[in-house]
Design a protein around this motif. Structure first.
Motif, PDB file in Angstrom:
ATOM      1  N   LEU A 117       0.820  -1.219   0.000  1.00  0.00           N
ATOM      2  CA  LEU A 117       0.000   0.000   0.000  1.00  0.00           C
ATOM      3  C   LEU A 117       0.849   1.261   0.000  1.00  0.00           C
ATOM      4  N   ALA A 118       2.071   1.157   0.490  1.00  0.00           N
ATOM      5  CA  ALA A 118       2.935   2.330   0.573  1.00  0.00           C
ATOM      6  C   ALA A 118       3.195   2.942  -0.795  1.00  0.00           C
ATOM      7  N   TRP A 119       3.292   2.092  -1.817  1.00  0.00           N
ATOM      8  CA  TRP A 119       3.562   2.625  -3.154  1.00  0.00           C
ATOM      9  C   TRP A 119       2.416   2.359  -4.136  1.00  0.00           C
ATOM     10  N   ALA A 120       1.294   1.853  -3.633  1.00  0.00           N
ATOM     11  CA  ALA A 120       0.149   1.578  -4.497  1.00  0.00           C
ATOM     12  C   ALA A 120      -0.343   2.815  -5.265  1.00  0.00           C
ATOM     13  N   PRO A 121      -0.311   4.025  -4.671  1.00  0.00           N
ATOM     14  CA  PRO A 121      -0.747   5.198  -5.445  1.00  0.00           C
ATOM     15  C   PRO A 121       0.066   5.433  -6.719  1.00  0.00           C
ATOM     16  N   ARG A 122       1.257   4.878  -6.805  1.00  0.00           N
ATOM     17  CA  ARG A 122       2.094   5.066  -7.992  1.00  0.00           C
ATOM     18  C   ARG A 122       1.861   3.983  -9.044  1.00  0.00           C
ATOM     19  N   LEU A 123       1.050   2.985  -8.706  1.00  0.00           N
ATOM     20  CA  LEU A 123       0.869   1.848  -9.594  1.00  0.00           C
ATOM     21  C   LEU A 123       0.281   2.258 -10.942  1.00  0.00           C
ATOM     22  N   GLY A 124      -0.774   3.076 -10.915  1.00  0.00           N
ATOM     23  CA  GLY A 124      -1.386   3.508 -12.173  1.00  0.00           C
ATOM     24  C   GLY A 124      -0.415   4.271 -13.052  1.00  0.00           C
ATOM     25  N   TRP A 125       0.360   5.151 -12.439  1.00  0.00           N
ATOM     26  CA  TRP A 125       1.350   5.920 -13.196  1.00  0.00           C
ATOM     27  C   TRP A 125       2.420   5.014 -13.789  1.00  0.00           C
ATOM     28  N   MET A 126       2.838   3.992 -13.034  1.00  0.00           N
ATOM     29  CA  MET A 126       3.856   3.071 -13.533  1.00  0.00           C
ATOM     30  C   MET A 126       3.338   2.241 -14.699  1.00  0.00           C
ATOM     31  N   LEU A 127       2.111   1.759 -14.602  1.00  0.00           N
ATOM     32  CA  LEU A 127       1.535   0.971 -15.695  1.00  0.00           C
ATOM     33  C   LEU A 127       1.371   1.810 -16.954  1.00  0.00           C
ATOM     34  N   LYS A 128       1.131   3.089 -16.781  1.00  0.00           N
ATOM     35  CA  LYS A 128       0.939   3.980 -17.924  1.00  0.00           C
ATOM     36  C   LYS A 128       2.257   4.341 -18.603  1.00  0.00           C
ATOM     37  N   ASN A 129       3.334   4.427 -17.833  1.00  0.00           N
ATOM     38  CA  ASN A 129       4.594   4.938 -18.362  1.00  0.00           C
ATOM     39  C   ASN A 129       5.674   3.877 -18.578  1.00  0.00           C
ATOM     40  N   PHE A 130       5.484   2.694 -18.010  1.00  0.00           N
ATOM     41  CA  PHE A 130       6.517   1.666 -18.139  1.00  0.00           C
ATOM     42  C   PHE A 130       5.898   0.364 -18.636  1.00  0.00           C
ATOM     43  N   PRO A 131       6.698  -0.488 -19.290  1.00  0.00           N
ATOM     44  CA  PRO A 131       6.169  -1.772 -19.756  1.00  0.00           C
ATOM     45  C   PRO A 131       5.800  -2.683 -18.604  1.00  0.00           C
ATOM     46  N   ALA A 132       4.687  -3.380 -18.746  1.00  0.00           N
ATOM     47  CA  ALA A 132       4.211  -4.283 -17.685  1.00  0.00           C
ATOM     48  C   ALA A 132       4.966  -5.611 -17.745  1.00  0.00           C
ATOM     49  N   PRO A 133       5.129  -6.275 -16.604  1.00  0.00           N
ATOM     50  CA  PRO A 133       5.820  -7.572 -16.599  1.00  0.00           C
ATOM     51  C   PRO A 133       4.922  -8.678 -17.128  1.00  0.00           C
ATOM     52  N   GLU A 134       5.519  -9.824 -17.402  1.00  0.00           N
ATOM     53  CA  GLU A 134       4.749 -10.994 -17.834  1.00  0.00           C
ATOM     54  C   GLU A 134       3.923 -11.519 -16.665  1.00  0.00           C
ATOM     55  N   THR A 135       2.643 -11.712 -16.900  1.00  0.00           N
ATOM     56  CA  THR A 135       1.719 -12.070 -15.816  1.00  0.00           C
ATOM     57  C   THR A 135       2.088 -13.384 -15.142  1.00  0.00           C
ATOM     58  N   LYS A 136       2.416 -14.407 -15.919  1.00  0.00           N
ATOM     59  CA  LYS A 136       2.719 -15.720 -15.348  1.00  0.00           C
ATOM     60  C   LYS A 136       3.931 -15.650 -14.420  1.00  0.00           C
ATOM     61  N   THR A 137       4.972 -14.971 -14.871  1.00  0.00           N
ATOM     62  CA  THR A 137       6.185 -14.851 -14.053  1.00  0.00           C
ATOM     63  C   THR A 137       5.905 -14.052 -12.786  1.00  0.00           C
ATOM     64  N   LEU A 138       5.114 -12.993 -12.925  1.00  0.00           N
ATOM     65  CA  LEU A 138       4.794 -12.154 -11.772  1.00  0.00           C
ATOM     66  C   LEU A 138       4.012 -12.931 -10.728  1.00  0.00           C
ATOM     67  N   VAL A 139       3.030 -13.704 -11.166  1.00  0.00           N
ATOM     68  CA  VAL A 139       2.230 -14.508 -10.240  1.00  0.00           C
ATOM     69  C   VAL A 139       3.097 -15.537  -9.523  1.00  0.00           C
ATOM     70  N   LEU A 140       4.018 -16.146 -10.253  1.00  0.00           N
ATOM     71  CA  LEU A 140       4.905 -17.142  -9.657  1.00  0.00           C
ATOM     72  C   LEU A 140       5.793 -16.508  -8.586  1.00  0.00           C
ATOM     73  N   CYS A 141       6.299 -15.314  -8.855  1.00  0.00           N
ATOM     74  CA  CYS A 141       7.161 -14.636  -7.879  1.00  0.00           C
ATOM     75  C   CYS A 141       6.374 -14.170  -6.660  1.00  0.00           C
ATOM     76  N   LEU A 142       5.155 -13.684  -6.868  1.00  0.00           N
ATOM     77  CA  LEU A 142       4.327 -13.279  -5.739  1.00  0.00           C
ATOM     78  C   LEU A 142       3.953 -14.484  -4.877  1.00  0.00           C
TER      79      LEU A 142
END
Length: 272
Positions: A117-142
């Motif tokens: 939550l500490a950096w959640a407010p920046r999430l929308g800005w990051m998705l808009k300005n930077f490439p998103a990671p691969e979903t499968k890899t991200l889920v595995l790491c989480l």
């Protein structure tokens, strides 16, 4: 067992140490997010580091934080006689142990939630300005980070339920977590040294310098296993969005084994 969990959670929320840990998660999460963005913009990190560092960096130092919180919180169970009172009231030892483990994991997940939550407010800005990671890899790491937390909690609870002196418990837990972190750094360095390839500056017998190309090698079986199993190595790899199913299996195995061992030993423990 559910009554024990509710009682633990109510007392945990009132704990100043735990509230302080929750506050620490705010600068921790925001700091890693800002660091990842800065590294990406300067060309020092790729997309994996940009997303992996803020999303999974929680696992890097959480072992030391949990050791401090749990040694003070659960360590009081013996110090104030609460553990013996629970047994006298008719609570089974397995119920007490599993309730403690459940609460410890919920507490760790709550810390993780505040960290995110500490950096959640920046999430929308990051998705808009930077490439998103691969979903499968991200889920595995989480998922791997969540299992990493379970492993940390199971080790902490094992010691919390067996060591009655709170001061000794705090020292043992902190030294253990610091030792695991140091060992992880050594194993990661050994892995990178064994598997790295490329150009290396060498000095020949005549004292002249020359660049020599080395093919990537293979790490030994023990180094490879520790690279997958040690919590610190896992945390660093999740931060780089580098995950493998065997890493999750190692965390799950650690949780199961330490919980089973803890239940057996706690049943035999003389509680005073």
């Amino acid at each position: 067992m559910f009554g024990l969990i509710r009682s633990y959670l109510a007392r945990l929320w009132k704990s100043p140490v735990y509230r302080l840990a929750l506050l620490v998660m705010l600068p921790y999460g925001l700091g890693l997010c800002n660091s990842a963005i800065g590294d990406f913009q300067s060309g020092g990190a790729g997309t994996a580091g940009l997303w992996g560092q803020p999303l999974c960096g929680f696992g890097l130092l959480i072992g030391i934080i949990l050791a401090a919180v749990f040694s003070l919180f659960f360590g009081a169970e013996y110090a104030d006689g609460a553990m013996r009172s629970k047994l006298v009231a008719g609570h089974g030892r397995a119920s007490i142990y599993l309730a403690t483990l459940t609460v410890s994991y919920l507490a760790a997940l709550a810390l993780y939630g505040v960290y995110l939550l500490a950096w959640a407010p920046r999430l929308g800005w990051m998705l808009k300005n930077f490439p998103a990671p691969e979903t499968k890899t991200l889920v595995l790491c989480l998922g791997g980070t969540a299992l990493l937390l379970a492993g940390y909690c199971s080790v902490c609870v094992l010691l919390c339920m067996l060591i009655q002196r709170r001061s000794l418990l705090a020292v043992v837990l902190l030294l253990l977590m610091a030792g695991l972190f140091a060992a992880s750094l050594q194993v990661q360095d050994a892995w990178e040294t064994a598997t790295a390839g490329g150009m290396q500056l060498m000095i020949d017998e005549a004292g002249e310098q020359q660049w020599v190309f080395h093919e990537p090698g293979r790490a030994g079986a023990l180094t490879a296993f520790l690279y997958d199993a040690l919590p610190g190595c896992q945390a660093y790899r999740y931060m780089a969005l580098d995950a493998a199913p065997r890493m999750l299996a190692c965390s799950a195995g650690l949780t199961v084994l330490t919980t089973a061992l803890g239940l057996v030993l706690f049943r035999r423990k003389d509680v005073r």
